[in-house]
Every structure is written in C-alpha cells, then in structure tokens.
Motif scaffolding. Structure first.
Motif, PDB file in Angstrom:
ATOM      1  N   TRP A 158       6.496  -4.987  -1.033  1.00 12.41           N
ATOM      2  CA  TRP A 158       6.272  -3.980  -2.066  1.00 12.41           C
ATOM      3  C   TRP A 158       5.354  -2.861  -1.589  1.00 12.41           C
ATOM      4  O   TRP A 158       5.609  -1.687  -1.834  1.00 12.41           O
ATOM      5  CB  TRP A 158       5.697  -4.630  -3.324  1.00 12.41           C
ATOM      6  CG  TRP A 158       5.290  -3.632  -4.364  1.00 12.41           C
ATOM      7  CD1 TRP A 158       4.014  -3.275  -4.719  1.00 12.41           C
ATOM      8  CD2 TRP A 158       6.152  -2.817  -5.168  1.00 12.41           C
ATOM      9  NE1 TRP A 158       4.027  -2.309  -5.697  1.00 12.41           N
ATOM     10  CE2 TRP A 158       5.342  -2.004  -5.993  1.00 12.41           C
ATOM     11  CE3 TRP A 158       7.539  -2.709  -5.272  1.00 12.41           C
ATOM     12  CZ2 TRP A 158       5.854  -1.101  -6.892  1.00 12.41           C
ATOM     13  CZ3 TRP A 158       8.065  -1.794  -6.185  1.00 12.41           C
ATOM     14  CH2 TRP A 158       7.231  -1.002  -6.988  1.00 12.41           C
ATOM     15  N   SER A 159       4.271  -3.244  -0.900  1.00 14.57           N
ATOM     16  CA  SER A 159       3.291  -2.224  -0.518  1.00 14.57           C
ATOM     17  C   SER A 159       2.580  -2.634   0.750  1.00 14.57           C
ATOM     18  O   SER A 159       2.672  -3.784   1.214  1.00 14.57           O
ATOM     19  CB  SER A 159       2.278  -2.005  -1.643  1.00 14.57           C
ATOM     20  OG  SER A 159       1.503  -3.185  -1.855  1.00 14.57           O
TER      21      SER A 159
ATOM     22  N   THR B 241      -0.463   0.902  -0.844  1.00 13.16           N
ATOM     23  CA  THR B 241       0.486   2.002  -1.002  1.00 13.16           C
ATOM     24  C   THR B 241       1.912   1.468  -1.023  1.00 13.16           C
ATOM     25  O   THR B 241       2.325   0.791  -0.077  1.00 13.16           O
ATOM     26  CB  THR B 241       0.348   3.015   0.151  1.00 13.16           C
ATOM     27  OG1 THR B 241      -0.990   3.515   0.184  1.00 13.16           O
ATOM     28  CG2 THR B 241       1.323   4.172  -0.020  1.00 13.16           C
ATOM     29  N   PRO B 242       2.687   1.730  -2.087  1.00 12.03           N
ATOM     30  CA  PRO B 242       4.090   1.276  -2.121  1.00 12.03           C
ATOM     31  C   PRO B 242       4.864   1.791  -0.918  1.00 12.03           C
ATOM     32  O   PRO B 242       4.652   2.918  -0.449  1.00 12.03           O
ATOM     33  CB  PRO B 242       4.613   1.871  -3.436  1.00 12.03           C
ATOM     34  CG  PRO B 242       3.388   2.017  -4.289  1.00 12.03           C
ATOM     35  CD  PRO B 242       2.280   2.388  -3.340  1.00 12.03           C
TER      36      PRO B 242
ATOM     37  N   GLU C   1       8.211   2.193  -0.707  1.00 10.36           N
ATOM     38  CA  GLU C   1       9.518   2.783  -1.012  1.00 10.36           C
ATOM     39  C   GLU C   1       9.700   4.131  -0.301  1.00 10.36           C
ATOM     40  O   GLU C   1      10.744   4.375   0.335  1.00 10.36           O
ATOM     41  CB  GLU C   1       9.681   2.954  -2.521  1.00 10.36           C
ATOM     42  CG  GLU C   1      11.036   3.532  -2.908  1.00 10.36           C
ATOM     43  CD  GLU C   1      11.171   3.746  -4.408  1.00 10.36           C
ATOM     44  OE1 GLU C   1      12.210   4.278  -4.826  1.00 10.36           O
ATOM     45  OE2 GLU C   1      10.227   3.397  -5.155  1.00 10.36           O
TER      46      GLU C   1
END
Length: 468
Positions: A235-236, A240-241, A243
C-alpha cells in the motif's frame, strides 16, 4: 617553647596510632567492608595475559586476544588465536555468548550465538544473518554444533507431514521483521511471499530490505518443499502511498519493460520462485488499468520462460454488503489469464464487524469465481491475522485475552478488536477447501507461537484432515 612543642607532637602521634589499631565498632567494620567490596568491583583485572607472537605456549595455556580468551591445545608459537586450530575459544565466565540481534552493530572478531552455533564477525556488520552472510564465519570447535542445517525443520509440530496436493496456503512475511524468521511454520505453508520490494518512479526497485533474512527464508523453505515469491509494492512506503509510483514506473511501454525486467532480475538474484504483484490498486478509469495490464502480461510471458510463478494481491471485489467495487474491474480478463492465481484480500472491509466476517469472505470469493468467471483454483482466499479497529496482531490480542482464540471479539488496550479466531479461520479454510484454490494470510508474524492457539496451525490441521 621548642621542648613543649616536641611533647605535643609525640602525644599526637601516640593518639593516631591508638586510633588506627583500635578495633572498629561492628557498624564501622561493616561499612568499611562494603566500601572495600564496592572498590573491588570497579577494579578491572586482566584474567589472562595478552597473546604474544614471540612467546611459546603449551597445552591448556590461556591467552587474551581481540577481546576473547583462547586455550592452547598443544605446543604453539606464532599461531594467531582464532585463526588456527591450535587455539580453542574459551567461553565467557557464564558459559554463554550473546545472541545475535538484527538491530545491533558488530565489529570484527565479535562473537555471537545464533541457532545454537557460534559465529565470529570478520568486519563491521548490521542486520546480516550469521550462517548466511559472508561477514560471519562459523567458529570451529563449537561445543554445541547444530547438525541440521535447517534451523526450523518441522515447526508445525513434531510429527506432522507437510501440506501436499494442489491446495495452496500462502503466507506473507514482512521484510521488516527479520528477528521472527525462526517462528515460520513451514510445515503449514505451501508458499511464502516476502514483502516487499519497493518500486521507484524511474522503473527500478530499491535495494531489498533485509536480504539476508530473505535468503534464509528461501533456503529453509526450499528444504521444506515450500516456494517463496518476491512481493512487489504494498500500500505504501515510509507513509507515502505507492499508487503514483506504480503509475510513473509504467508510464511508457519502454518503462513497463524496464520495470518488469528489474523485478525479474531481483527475483532471480535471490532465488525466489516467482513474483507477487501488490499494486494497490489499479483504477478502472484513466490509463491505470491498461498500464497494470501491460505490466502483468509482460511479467507473465517473461516469468514463464524461467518456469517462475506470477500472482497478484487483489481487492476483495465487493463490500461486506456485496456491492461490487468499481475498481475491481481494473484486474482485467487478460490479467486473470496471465496470473497463476489471485490472493484475494477479503479483509479490511471496514472497522468492527465489517472487517473480515465469514460472509464477507464468501461474497468476495463468489465475485471472482462466479461474477468474473475465474477458475476456482486461481482464487486464493485471504484471511487476516490482526484485528480492527485496533490493528493489533492476533498474538497481542491473545496475550490480552487468553481465550481470544475461541472468539472473534476481544478487548485490547481498552478497545474492542474484531478479528478471526480459530473457529472462523477453520470455517473459512473449509470453505476454500470445498470451493477455491487455497487460503492466503496477512501476515505470518502476527500469529502466536503457541501451536495450540495458532491460527496457521489451525489452517494446516484443517488442510491435512481434508487430504487424509
């Protein structure tokens, strides 16, 4: 005047002598003795003389060298202690060397105990595992050698067979927990995902965290016929994510190839058996879906050339009420065809009883198997080893409530935790045995080491019972 002073001086000397040689009262004697003991504790005494390269030593002579004591086995002159067989290490006065710690820095010639063996550091080191990293050398003459190179040959139980057949039991192991690799129940697993390799915007990967732990896991897993995959993403990273990082790393066809090659190169470097993609989460709108698909298709075709696996951690697909997530469609049919299986995150539906109920698990499995027409063997049902909203590991919940294994709700730190106890874990496992391709766990270190209350042990028992 001079004669008077002489008499006074003589009397003063006599008084002083009487004071010095008179017996002390008991309290004063005790105080003086205590002070003497305190003083003796502050005195450093070298028990053995330092080794001298010019001196001649006979059998049983003991010397000090580089902070350790060594005993000569026979006549010697000029042979360096710790480097030649004539010298054997003398253990500390308590007979025990400190146990290796991944968080402690060691310098050359430091000696530690690890897996019942003694290792000496060749140079400065931090976090590198004895017996795996080249910085550590096994000390000859170890009084308690471990004849089995597998430090955890059968942690699932004394006489339990390994899990066999096509049913998969996949456990994520977090790279930030190197001290807990000795707790892995290899006998209750078929696959381990080492989490995580971290992507960068330029389409490469950061150096693998705690690589020595990964190497040890791979070595021991293979000795137990368990495969290990490199999990990429999460996820991170540092809060910080990831994505946007995934998006940047796959923003052009050239970067897709570069990124895919970097992932495969790391997997091959350490001897992983495949790759688990944890892009959380590709979106159905914009270019995210296509970039994700391009990466997965490329990884699939390249990994197949190496006879390596490709899996992916994916959304539950639906909410706890059964409403389909829009972004679940970003895992396209092309991706479904490319992977060996999906690890379905049928948890984190929300806090409290929305977290990970049995009904939520069934709805998630049916989305991928029935709505998306995914082959049953490619659907691996995820189960959590933690609670919400506390986010406490199951092992901590069990410590707060010794009976937590038999229910799904317990209090911890003044908060009500919803999680999966053994009955629910067994029920989900049975559902997966009857309908799907396996179960997945996030994550292994959150379990208890008490096998009677262990969630992973409960899974293993249920799988073995089905195969008998």
């Amino acid at each position: 005047m001079q004669k008077r002073k002489g008499k006074i001086s003589i009397l003063a000397i006599l008084a002083l002598l009487i004071t010095l040689f008179a017996p002390l009262p008991f309290d004063a004697q005790a105080t003086q003795a205590a002070n003497a003991l305190d003083a003796s504790e502050n005195v450093t005494i070298d028990a053995y003389s330092a080794w001298d390269s010019n001196a001649v030593y006979l059998a049983n002579d003991v010397v000090s060298y580089n902070g350790n004591d060594y005993r000569a086995k026979w006549w010697t002159q000029g042979d360096v202690p710790g480097e030649t067989d004539v010298w054997e290490l003398v253990p500390p006065s308590n007979g025990e060397y400190p146990v290796w710690s991944s968080s402690k820095a060691y310098v050359g010639n430091d000696i530690v105990s690890y897996n019942d063996q003694l290792y000496k550091a060749k140079w400065w080191t931090l976090g590198e595992i004895p017996g795996i990293a080249a910085v550590w050398e096994l000390i000859s003459g170890n009084p308690n050698p471990n004849p089995n190179p597998n430090p955890n040959p059968n942690p699932g139980g004394p006489n339990e067979p390994p899990i066999t057949g096509d049913f998969k039991v996949v456990g994520y192991y977090p790279s930030w927990e190197p001290d807990k690799i000795g707790t892995i129940q290899y006998q209750n697993l078929t696959h381990i995902n080492y989490a995580f390799a971290i992507p960068t915007n330029d389409g490469s990967l950061l150096p693998l965290e705690n690589p020595a732990a990964a190497t040890q896991i791979i070595q021991t897993a293979h000795a137990n016929n368990v495969k290990v995959l490199l999990a990429v993403g999460g996820w991170s990273y540092n809060g910080t994510p990831l994505e946007n990082t995934f998006m940047a790393a796959t923003s052009t066809p050239q970067k897709v190839t570069q990124f895919g090659d970097a992932i495969i190169a790391m997997a091959k470097q350490y001897g992983f058996d495949g790759v688990d993609m944890d892009w959380e989460h590709p979106r159905s709108d914009g270019s995210s879906k296509q970039q994700y698909e391009s990466l997965m298709v490329y990884l699939s075709q390249e990994l197949k050339k190496e006879n390596m696996l490709l899996t992916a951690a994916v959304l539950s697909g639906v909410t706890p009420e059964g409403i389909i997530y829009w972004d679940a469609a970003a895992h396209t049919n092309a991706v479904i065809n490319a992977v060996d299986w999906f690890n379905v995150m049928a948890y984190d539906g929300g806090d409290g009883d929305r977290h990970s109920t049995y009904d939520f698990a069934v709805l998630s499995a049916k989305y991928w198997k029935e709505t998306r027409n995914m082959p049953a063997e490619k659907v691996v049902l995820g189960v959590p080893f933690y609670g919400r909203p506390s986010w406490a590991p199951y092992r901590d919940i069990l410590q707060a409530n010794p009976n937590a294994y038999n229910t799904d709700i317990s209090m911890i730190n003044g908060m009500e935790a919803h999680y999966n106890g053994i009955p629910t874990i067994e029920r989900k496992t049975q559902y997966a045995l009857d309908n799907l391709g396996g179960v997945m766990i996030w994550e292994l270190t959150q379990d208890t080491t008490n096998l009677d209350k262990s969630l992973l042990q409960a899974i293993g028992n249920k799988v073995r019972a089905q195969s008998n």
